[in-house]
Design an enzyme around this catalytic site. Structure first.
Site, short mmCIF file in Angstrom:
data_model
loop_
_atom_site.label_atom_id
_atom_site.label_comp_id
_atom_site.label_asym_id
_atom_site.label_seq_id
_atom_site.Cartn_x
_atom_site.Cartn_y
_atom_site.Cartn_z
N CYS A 59 0.83 -1.21 0.00
CA CYS A 59 0.00 0.00 0.00
C CYS A 59 0.86 1.26 0.00
O CYS A 59 1.68 1.47 0.90
CB CYS A 59 -0.93 -0.02 1.22
SG CYS A 59 -1.68 1.55 1.63
N CYS A 62 0.42 3.44 3.05
CA CYS A 62 1.07 2.82 4.22
C CYS A 62 2.57 3.11 4.20
O CYS A 62 3.17 3.39 5.24
CB CYS A 62 0.82 1.32 4.23
SG CYS A 62 -0.92 0.84 4.23
N CYS A 193 -15.08 -38.98 30.44
CA CYS A 193 -14.16 -39.07 29.29
C CYS A 193 -12.85 -38.34 29.58
O CYS A 193 -12.84 -37.14 29.87
CB CYS A 193 -14.84 -38.49 28.05
SG CYS A 193 -13.74 -38.11 26.69
N CYS A 196 -12.09 -35.51 27.19
CA CYS A 196 -12.93 -34.34 27.48
C CYS A 196 -12.35 -33.52 28.63
O CYS A 196 -12.37 -32.28 28.60
CB CYS A 196 -14.35 -34.79 27.83
SG CYS A 196 -15.16 -35.77 26.55
#
Length: 444
Positions: A59, A62, A193, A196
């Protein structure tokens, strides 16, 4: 072997030089380079004031801002944090904050979840003035009793971590998830689990960060599949944990098959959030500023030249505009600019893009940095334009230089009012005062 090592050494040096040339900021600057992975920890969870520039290395604006941004960072060192995000590289982060052009500057103050836009002068003086004004505002708010609790700091209370994950049941699932405009990532688990249990802290921390970075638009939830068997059966849960993604426009949930760490969950959530963000604005070319700002601030700007309103009427024109809007939405993560004009309104622009011989509607994609363009050769339809843009996104397709290597003069025109065109009104000629008897009949 020695020759190979020497070649690799030269290539390594050459690669380093390329990186240096392409980068706007380096480790020696006082500007903090930020990425998707560290943005939350560095900015959102910080008590400090941050000014963050979202930029693209290609850019031009920029590149012009970079020395002023560095100067401001040096002047504010130890007082205000000055950061920069390569939004061309970290597109989901740019999308999260609605970045559609470069450079975009955001001020992260007391409430980090709602940054302010910086629209001041792009000079070191203007930037430092804005920073100090924001700093004074924060101090006043704190004196008035406001805290920075919204800054995103994690709570040490494990109960608050659990609250970020929404517990759902057979009775509450549909009311919360089905038809919701938010994105839901739902974990189906079993209390016994082991996988889990290992996932739980990652899921909880991800829920906090995702809530902060998406403003609650992406939600993480959990369903105990052993007690809510109706839900588990409805969605075919066979193993634990199973993670499914629910989105409004999808007929069925999608299985999440990515990594199981906090960063994996956050990355996927932000990607989906960016995809669901609004499409870039489609603007009519009404003056010079609209064209140049849009094309200078974006890697590509897509310009359509549509038939005259008398040829299509409002309905026909809206059909063309809707096609463009659909394509802008499809390619919104590319951060391209989207423009249109009426055929004949900007003849010099048409000539510079070689559009004249193709008739209307026509389309060109312009790279303003290289002053090159590519023309749509296929149909002006979603399929034709999609094929055209897809080739461009892969770096394919033929390009030509913009005539004169610069944008031509742009005529100032009134924006389209959304209505059908009107033919010019012809003035009636009043013949009542003309005495035809005065003329020789032979002349008549």
């Amino acid at each position: 072997m020695r020759g190979q090592k020497e070649t690799l050494r030269v290539l390594g040096i050459f690669g380093t030089l390329l990186v240096t040339v392409n980068a706007l900021y380096s480790a020696s600057d006082d500007v903090v380079e930020l990425s998707q992975s560290d943005f939350n920890n560095e900015v959102i969870q910080s008590d400090e004031l941050w000014l963050v520039e979202f930029y693209a290395p290609w850019c031009g604006h920029c590149q012009s801002l970079a020395p002023e941004w560095k100067k401001a960072a040096s002047a504010l060192k130890g007082i205000v944090k000055i950061g920069a995000v390569d939004a061309d590289k970290h597109q989901s982060l740019g999308g999260q904050y609605g970045v559609q052009g470069f450079p975009t500057i955001k001020i992260f103050g007391l409430n980090k979840n709602k940054p302010d836009d910086y629209n001041g002068a792009r000079s070191a003086q203007g930037i430092t003035d804005a920073a100090l004004n924001s700093l004074r505002s924060i101090v006043r708010d704190r004196l008035g009793g406001k805290s920075s609790s919204s800054s995103g700091k994690k709570s040490s209370d494990s109960k608050s971590d659990k609250k970020a994950v929404i517990e759902l049941t057979d009775d509450t699932f549909d009311a919360n998830v089905i038809g919701s405009s938010d994105i839901w990532m739902v974990e189906f688990y079993a209390p016994w689990c082991g996988h889990c249990k290992r996932l739980e802290p990652e899921w909880a921390e991800a829920a906090i960060e995702i809530h902060e970075q998406t403003g609650g638009k992406v939600k993480l939830a959990a369903v105990d599949a052993t007690t809510n068997q109706m839900l588990a059966g409805r969605y075919g849960v066979r193993g634990y944990p199973s993670i499914k993604i629910f989105q409004k426009d999808e007929d069925a949930p999608v299985d999440y098959e990515g990594g199981r760490s906090k960063s994996d969950f956050v990355a996927r959530a932000l990607e989906m959030f960016a995809e669901s963000s609004p499409a870039p604005e489609l603007q009519e070319i009404t003056d010079d500023d609209v064209l140049k700002k849009t094309c200078d601030d974006h890697q590509l700007c897509v310009v359509a030249v549509l038939p005259h309103i008398l040829d299509t009427g409002a309905s026909g024109r809206n059909d063309y505009l809707n096609i463009m809007k659909a394509m802008a939405n499809k390619y919104k993560k590319k951060f391209w600019g989207w423009l249109w004009t009426e055929g004949g309104a900007q003849t010099e622009l048409e000539d510079s893009l070689g559009i004249g011989g193709f008739g209307y509607p026509a389309m060109a994609a312009i790279n303003a940095r290289k002053m090159k363009y590519a023309l749509l050769k296929g149909s002006f339809s979603e399929q034709g334009i999609n094929e055209f843009l897809r080739e461009l996104s892969y770096g394919k397709g033929s390009t030509s230089p913009v005539k004169g290597a610069a944008f031509p003069n742009i005529n100032m025109v009134d924006p389209w009012d959304g209505k059908d065109g009107q033919l010019p009104i012809e003035e009636d000629i009043d013949l009542s005062d003309v005495d035809l008897e005065d003329y020789d009949k032979d002349e008549l």
